[in-house]
Design an enzyme around this catalytic site. Structure first.
Site, PDB file in Angstrom:
ATOM      1  CE1 TYR A 182      44.077   3.738 -19.915  1.00 44.60           C
ATOM      2  CE2 TYR A 182      42.392   2.605 -21.205  1.00 44.60           C
ATOM      3  CZ  TYR A 182      43.087   2.777 -20.021  1.00 44.60           C
ATOM      4  OH  TYR A 182      42.803   1.986 -18.927  1.00 44.60           O
ATOM      5  CB  CYS A 183      49.564   4.992 -23.177  1.00 44.91           C
ATOM      6  SG  CYS A 183      49.989   6.151 -24.492  1.00 44.91           S
ATOM      7  CB  THR A 184      50.947   7.979 -19.246  1.00 41.71           C
ATOM      8  OG1 THR A 184      50.889   6.777 -18.489  1.00 41.71           O
ATOM      9  CG2 THR A 184      51.055   9.170 -18.301  1.00 41.71           C
ATOM     10  N   GLY A 188      50.342   9.310 -24.692  1.00 38.49           N
ATOM     11  CA  GLY A 188      49.974   9.109 -26.084  1.00 38.49           C
ATOM     12  C   GLY A 188      51.002   8.412 -26.956  1.00 38.49           C
ATOM     13  CB  VAL A 220      45.437   8.999 -18.834  1.00 36.15           C
ATOM     14  CG1 VAL A 220      44.537   9.176 -17.613  1.00 36.15           C
ATOM     15  CG2 VAL A 220      45.202   7.631 -19.458  1.00 36.15           C
TER      16      VAL A 220
END
Length: 446
Positions: free
Chosen positions: A291-293, A295, A320
């Site tokens: 996951y990241c901020t 995508g 997220v």
């Protein structure tokens, strides 16, 4: 004629695929570029099972380049967008918009020129990068201007399916517009311009926020059993260390580098360290949840891992920010770091009423989460600050005592630097550092 123009505008607005915090009211001037010679419009939706939106002219005329005409118009139409009350008026509130999309662009330089031409009459600040593999954008502006750009982009068949994410802002979140060709949409030291990003099979499988939450629950349940079996799933945070320090999913592996672009997670031909959660794992059977901020970093990095032989790669669709908007902060601890002047957003920004567990969640042993960079004590305000030394500008977490003792600097050495900005307290933010270069800054050391 007016009715036809308004219908076209209304239907275009209705087709937007926009992720908006459901209970946040956005109000702004919906002004159209002067090429339309339009004036202020407003649209409203009312909470119902089938939200309706009205588009009503707030002037008595619309003037085109070829003719003048006057009329009053009011249109009602339905949208498939899952939202509650949304209004756009003329009080000038700002929004921040984020999206990216992988698609083949034959002539990216021409595409940059086309976007610049359209945006020259809109109040848009931010970073928009375009190359042969697509677009990556983060920008701010009055909601009318921002949505006008989104609508224009989605009129292009290549960008019709972009997932657009919106969050509120009190002002511009970026100092200026930077729109240009860039060889890589996301920076990794290994490079990304030669990666097969346009092939979906080479990227991680996207999971919806609901699917992601279900996987996290399953992961936590298996962890609690502690039956001694080898790990079947790894939760990987594909962000920078300082992002993890103010918020992350429970059980996630923390990057051991401040900047994830230099990571070597899962890259066995590079230097292998004991801190690499992907070292010596079963690439055929292990599930890697990334996951990241927003995508895009996961999409790029998963392609690198796919080339290294990892078979079961999954990513959180929309990152997220999309998860917090759809599911709230369940399994999430702290705030979300964002790469604009706001720096840190609580979950309630995305889902009103949501609360973070940062105040009650105990940090794991040797964890940097919510810890003062200087003394290591617990920090309750999950917001980074920049070092007062203009030539350092380090982004760090700091407790109130250390802010006072070191006068806003990150270390004793910086307190004697020749160019020191004023000490800021509370949630105040420095202006962009380049604004201080030619200005008078405090040079006293006492």
């Amino acid at each position: 004629m007016v009715m036809a123009v308004a219908v076209a505008m209304a239907m275009a607005m209705a087709s937007l695929n926009i992720t908006l915090p459901p209970s946040i009211s956005i109000s702004s001037s919906l002004s159209f570029p002067s090429r339309f010679h339009g004036r202020q419009f407003s649209y409203h939706s009312t909470p119902s099972s089938s939200p309706s939106i009205s588009l009503q002219s707030k002037t008595n005329f619309i003037k085109s380049k070829t003719s003048d005409f006057s009329s009053n118009c009011s249109l009602i139409f339905t949208t498939s967008r899952d939202s509650s009350l949304i209004s756009v008026d003329d009080n000038g509130e700002f929004i921040v918009v984020n999206f990216y999309h992988f698609v083949f662009i034959n002539d990216p330089e021409f595409e940059v020129s086309r976007h610049l031409s359209f945006l020259e009459e809109l109040d848009i600040h931010g970073r928009i990068y375009i190359n042969e593999q697509g677009i990556n954008a983060q920008f701010s502006g009055p909601s009318g201007d921002a949505l006008t750009y989104v609508k224009w982009l989605r009129d292009d068949q290549r960008f019709r399916d972009i997932l657009v994410q919106i969050s509120p802002s009190s002002q511009h979140a970026f100092p200026r517009l930077k729109l240009r060709y860039r060889p890589t949409l996301v920076q990794f030291d290994l490079g990304s311009q030669d990666l097969p990003l346009l092939d979906p099979s080479m990227r991680a499988v996207p999971l919806s926020p609901a699917e992601w939450k279900a996987r996290l629950k399953s992961l936590n349940a298996n962890h609690e059993k502690d039956n001694g079996d080898l790990k079947s799933c790894i939760l990987l945070d594909v962000r920078n260390g300082y992002e993890w320090d103010i918020g992350h999913f429970q059980g996630a592996q923390r990057p051991e580098v401040d900047c994830f672009r230099i990571t070597s997670f899962g890259l066995s031909d590079l230097q292998v360290t004991d801190s690499d959660p992907l070292v010596n794992v079963d690439k055929e059977n292990i599930d890697v949840l990334m996951y990241c901020t927003g995508g895009i970093r996961c999409d790029v990095y998963s392609t690198i891992l796919r080339q290294r032989g990892f078979k079961n790669l999954y990513t959180l669709k929309g990152g997220v920010s999309n998860y917090l908007q759809k599911e709230g902060p369940e399994k999430w601890v702290g705030n979300l770091f964002v790469f604009d002047s706001r720096l840190s957003l609580p979950p309630s920004t995305f889902k009103p009423g949501a609360t973070t567990t940062s105040g009650t969640q105990e940090a794991p042993a040797n964890s940097k989460f919510a810890s003062c960079y200087i003394c290591g004590s617990r920090v309750h305000e999950l917001r980074h600050r920049n070092c007062a030394n203009l030539d350092c500008n380090l982004l760090f977490l700091c407790c109130a005592n250390c802010v006072s003792e070191l006068r806003g600097c990150c270390c004793p050495n910086c307190t004697t630097a020749p160019r020191l900005r004023p000490v800021l307290s509370g949630s105040e933010r420095y202006k962009k550092w380049h604004l201080y270069r030619d200005s008078k800054v405090r040079s006293e050391t006492s």
